[in-house]
Design an enzyme around this catalytic site. Structure first.
Site, PDB file in Angstrom:
ATOM      1  N   ASP A   1       7.278  51.662  -0.994  1.00 31.50           N
ATOM      2  CA  ASP A   1       8.322  50.684  -1.323  1.00 31.50           C
ATOM      3  C   ASP A   1       8.696  49.656  -0.241  1.00 31.50           C
ATOM      4  OD1 ASP A   1       8.171  52.604  -3.261  1.00 31.50           O
ATOM      5  OD2 ASP A   1      10.305  52.591  -3.706  1.00 31.50           O
TER       6      ASP A   1
ATOM      7  N   GLU B   1      13.318  65.226  -1.093  1.00 30.56           N
ATOM      8  CA  GLU B   1      12.403  64.087  -1.200  1.00 30.56           C
ATOM      9  C   GLU B   1      11.920  63.643   0.185  1.00 30.56           C
ATOM     10  OE1 GLU B   1      14.297  60.518  -2.654  1.00 30.56           O
ATOM     11  OE2 GLU B   1      12.400  59.667  -3.334  1.00 30.56           O
TER      12      GLU B   1
END
Ligand SMILES: *[C@@H]1O[C@H](CO)[C@@H](O)[C@H](O)[C@H]1NC(C)=O
Ligand SMILES: *[C@@H]1O[C@H](CO)[C@@H](O)[C@H](O)[C@H]1NC(C)=O
Ligand SMILES: *[C@@H]1O[C@H](CO)[C@@H](O)[C@H](O)[C@H]1NC(C)=O
Ligand SMILES: *[C@@H]1O[C@H](CO)[C@@H](O)[C@H](O)[C@H]1NC(C)=O
Length: 806
Positions: free
Chosen positions: A553, A776
């Protein structure tokens, strides 16, 4: 045969009442009421013209399926082996849900609520969909991906255990169990409301419900499953049921089930005596319980004192059986499956023989089980666009059998995550992995593109912010399926390859088409260079415009996106893909000279160095400014927002950012073992302020100007510092490789391998023990688990790291 019990589906495409559809039909509504002859003639002419246009229009590749044969048929046919996976816990988006792998069929699931003050619990303590923050933890502790699973959920002052098991393939029966006990804490409830529901995704079915002394019995029938019977009841027939009630609804959209049930539940005075004293319970209005054959949902309530235990027995009535999977038989089956699981787990990962403690084993088994137990089955249509169409349009309705990154936050398929998931799942069961990969490859359109994020069906749609729904067919995502396939093929026995030969051939052909899509649409400005699409070259809101397509990202790239830039990670993925296709082709006896040649060119270390080596590390190349910042700027009267200021003119140059991108030629093993650049990477990996930490490799170096920087006012750093497990896995795996092949850096690699592996495992284990979750990402400064949880997608690769299975 089992296959015959499944009826064929008809009339697949039911269409849908979408905004995209209504725009097309708007014209019809504007038609005048009184039609005279001339208008009729005119209409006929116009209609003819329209028809001719439709017929002669260039076929739309974007939303047409690839002409190649499907890897697996879409639904409900297939081998007995595939049918053995018909039923499963394929609803990761709820805490406990069961469904068959049939589109728009039936679903089952659990909702619960403690018996407390009902006003309070309805708003706070009602449970159904998997959420990030209402339970203390929830995880499958054991799950084999097919025959059984056991899950533990820790709620406020009480613990639920849910289990699921199937007997044999031919019967297509299953049973489930829910056990609840109080922990004895001050907040522990004395009793619980347990709701079990059956929902039918279309309305051509029949259900009939009746009460049993200790529960319910439901007969049902659908066109695909034929006749079935389900019982929902206490395990022990003598338990005092405090309350039982049910509710049925017609034409209820299943993605709104939680709200529907909450809306139907009302506090009522509780008049029963003992064993639990409570003035009020929550129940359905007795007046609204009427079920008819056309009900599409049935919700059954059992209110029970703790400890409580209920069972659900589903039987396929199209087949005769001698044994019913309930009571002690169920317990026996679970314990025998459990012992098979434990044996197989040790065979596959050898953690006990590596000296791991029992607590480490619990950690590893639960991490693995939550990944494989999180496999879901989804059905619906993606919304896609490309530069060739004006407005987003629907993809064809399709099914997806896939694991998910996070049951609470990302309970749907993600293309680049899936390659990582299957690295672990294939070590357990190649057949499951092959079928998952087959489903993904089935989603390929006539151009060879596969949508990145799969938001299929209304339930999935509800969880996704609007701006992320539309998938752009000009954009790529790392082709990680090659990682999984390569790993599978090296572990498959020749006989296994023979068993799967025809499937692998179909996979091969689809993979080449996919590969060609990358190799033609994602090329860079110079020969053998590649470029991620989808960066915004005109924004001044982002410190560094994102590259979502790369998977990383907000990892910093060239500050001024242009068509002249080229990306080292994509070039490495392409080298890796070329090599994998060559290996797969060789194995299947298909001529792959073209791929071999490209693999050799892309693996040429001198050429790679010329294009991407800065002198210190590998990097992207592009129009880049080394000094940019975000500054409060008046954008309108009384509106101040952060905008980017460029303090040094951008120039075409290497993008000197320290972090994961530097490592790709090493972690995808494109570098020769004797490469001096590899030696340089190894000797600098632990430098002060670079990316080494006691918790794993950090995504951006600590002395880099982008370290932990916000990308916009509100966009917190994501791939700008935190430790990510998928990249750490690739690094550990590559270190293992370079420690095993001959070369000048063999010993150094072995040393780094040992340390990095230990750091990652120790920290993840510590955080799991402390928090109950796999995360995560992990904080680069403290090792603390952060962001989405549970995140048992690629973070579960820690099991392979522990087992040293690469
Ligand atoms: C079934 O659903 C369709 C579409 O929602 C609806 O038009 C139809 O009336 C329903 N049929 C019955 C019998 O409820
Ligand atoms: C995997 O699939 C193959 C081919 O369908 C079958 O022969 C084999 O028994 C399956 N293996 C397992 C473990 O299910
Ligand atoms: C790029 O960013 C600008 C400003 O933030 C925005 O207006 C524009 O729509 C974006 N372009 C694309 C293609 O997203
Ligand atoms: C990939 O693209 C390059 C450049 O167009 C071409 O030379 C090469 O043959 C292609 N590789 C394959 C395997 O198609």
């Amino acid at each position: 045969m089992a296959a015959e019990t499944l009826r064929k589906r008809s009339g697949k495409d039911k269409g849908s009442s979408s905004t995209f559809k209504t725009t097309k039909t708007k014209k019809e509504k504007d038609k005048p009421g009184g039609i005279n002859k001339w208008v009729a003639v005119l209409c006929a002419v116009l209609l003819t013209i329209a028809l001719v246009r439709v017929l002669y229009i260039k076929p739309n590749n974007l939303t047409s399926q690839s002409y190649l044969p499907l890897v697996y048929p879409e639904c409900c046919t297939g081998s007995e082996e595939q049918l053995s996976r018909l039923w499963g816990t394929y609803r990761p988006q709820v805490y406990f849900g069961i469904r068959p792998r049939i589109p728009e069929s039936v679903i089952f699931g659990l909702m619960w609520m403690p018996v407390h003050n009902p006003e309070y619990v309805l708003n706070h303590d009602f449970r159904h969909t998997s959420e990030q923050s209402d339970l203390k933890s929830f995880t499958w502790t054991h799950h084999d991906g097919n025959r059984f699973g056991v899950q533990v959920l820790q709620d406020k002052g009480y613990i639920l255990e849910t289990s699921f098991a199937k007997t044999n393939v031919m019967l297509q029966d299953w049973s489930a169990r829910v056990k609840v006990r109080a922990t004895g804490a001050a907040e522990s409830p004395q009793a619980i409301h347990l709701y079990w529901y059956l929902g039918i995704e279309h309305n051509q079915s029949k259900v009939r419900i009746s009460r049993l002394p200790n529960g319910f019995s439901v007969y049902g029938e659908t066109s695909e499953l034929g006749k079935f019977h389900m019982r929902y009841k206490t395990v022990n027939a003598d338990v005092k049921v405090m309350h039982n009630a049910y509710n049925c609804g017609e034409n209820i959209p299943l993605h709104l089930l939680t709200d529907y049930v909450k809306g139907k539940l009302k506090p009522i005075p509780y008049t029963g005596r003992g064993p639990v004293v409570t003035p009020i319970i929550v129940a359905f209005d007795p007046a609204s319980t009427a079920c008819s054959e056309s009900s599409n949902i049935v919700i059954m309530q059992l209110t029970l004192p703790l400890p409580a235990e209920v069972e659900i027995v589903y039987e396929n009535l199209n087949i005769e059986r001698t044994v019913t999977l309930e009571g002690a038989h169920f317990d026996d089956l679970i314990s025998s499956y459990m012992s098979d699981f434990n044996k197989k787990f040790e065979e596959k990962f050898q953690l006990k023989s590596k000296g791991y403690t029992d607590d480490h084993l619990v950690f590893a088994k639960s991490t693995f089980s939550n990944l494989i137990g999180g496999i879901g089955y989804f059905y619906g249509r993606s919304i896609v666009k490309s530069s060739e169409v004006e407005k987003p349009i629907y993809y064809w309705p399709a099914a997806l059998y896939s694991a998910v990154p996070s049951r609470s936050f990302f309970p749907r398929g993600f293309l680049w995550d899936e390659g990582f998931h299957q690295l672990l799942i294939s070590k357990w069961d190649n057949n499951i992995s092959l079928e998952v990969i087959g489903h993904w490859l089935n989603l390929m359109n006539a151009d060879g593109w596969i949508p990145r994020e799969q938001i299929l069906g209304n339930e999935a749609l509800m969880k996704v912010p609007k701006e992320f729904v539309v998938q752009n067919a000009d954009y790529a995502n790392p082709p990680t399926m090659f990682l999984a396939l390569e790993s599978m093929l090296t572990s498959m026995q020749p006989s296994e390859i023979l068993d799967h030969h025809s499937t692998l051939k179909k996979v091969f052909h689809r993979l080449t088409m996919w590969y060609n899509w990358y190799n033609t649409t994602q090329v860079g400005p110079l020969p053998t260079t590649y470029r991620w699409r989808g960066r915004n070259g005109t924004t001044d809101r982002e410190l560094n415009p994102k590259t979502l397509t790369s998977g990383l990202d907000d990892y910093p790239r060239a500050t001024h996106p242009t068509d002249e830039e080229y990306h080292v990670d994509l070039r490495c993925w392409m080298a890796f893909a070329s090599r994998s296709l060559t290996n797969l082709g060789d194995l299947l006896g298909i001529n792959v000279d073209k791929y071999r040649e490209t693999a050799e060119i892309l693996s040429d270390n001198d050429l790679l160095k010329k294009l991407h080596w800065t002198g210190d590390y590998f990097a992207d190349y592009g129009l880049h400014s080394e000094v940019v910042g975000l500054k409060n700027t008046r954008v309108a009267q009384n509106v101040v927002e952060k905008r980017r200021v460029v303090r040094k003119l951008p120039q075409p140059q290497f993008v000197k950012v320290q972090g994961y991108i530097n490592l790709f030629p090493f972690i995808l093993m494109i570098l020769e073992p004797s490469s001096p650049e590899l030696g340089h990477i190894f000797s600098t990996l632990k430098s002060d302020n670079y990316i080494w930490s006691p918790y794993g490799l950090c995504s951006v170096g600590r002395s880099d100007s982008y370290y932990l920087k916000y990308n916009t006012q509100h966009d917190a750093p994501y791939w700008r510092g935190p430790v990510w497990i998928n990249i750490n896995f690739l690094a550990i795996r590559a270190l293992d490789h370079y420690a095993k092949v001959e070369g000048p850096y063999k010993d150094l690699s072995a040393q780094l391998y040992t340390e990095l592996r230990r750091n990652v495992v120790q920290n993840m284990y510590k955080e799991f023990t402390k928090t109950g979750f796999i995360w995560e990402q992990y904080n680069c400064k403290t090792g603390k688990g952060q962001s989405v949880h549970p995140f048992t997608g690629w973070s579960s690769l820690v099991v392979l790291i522990m087992g040293e299975q690469y």
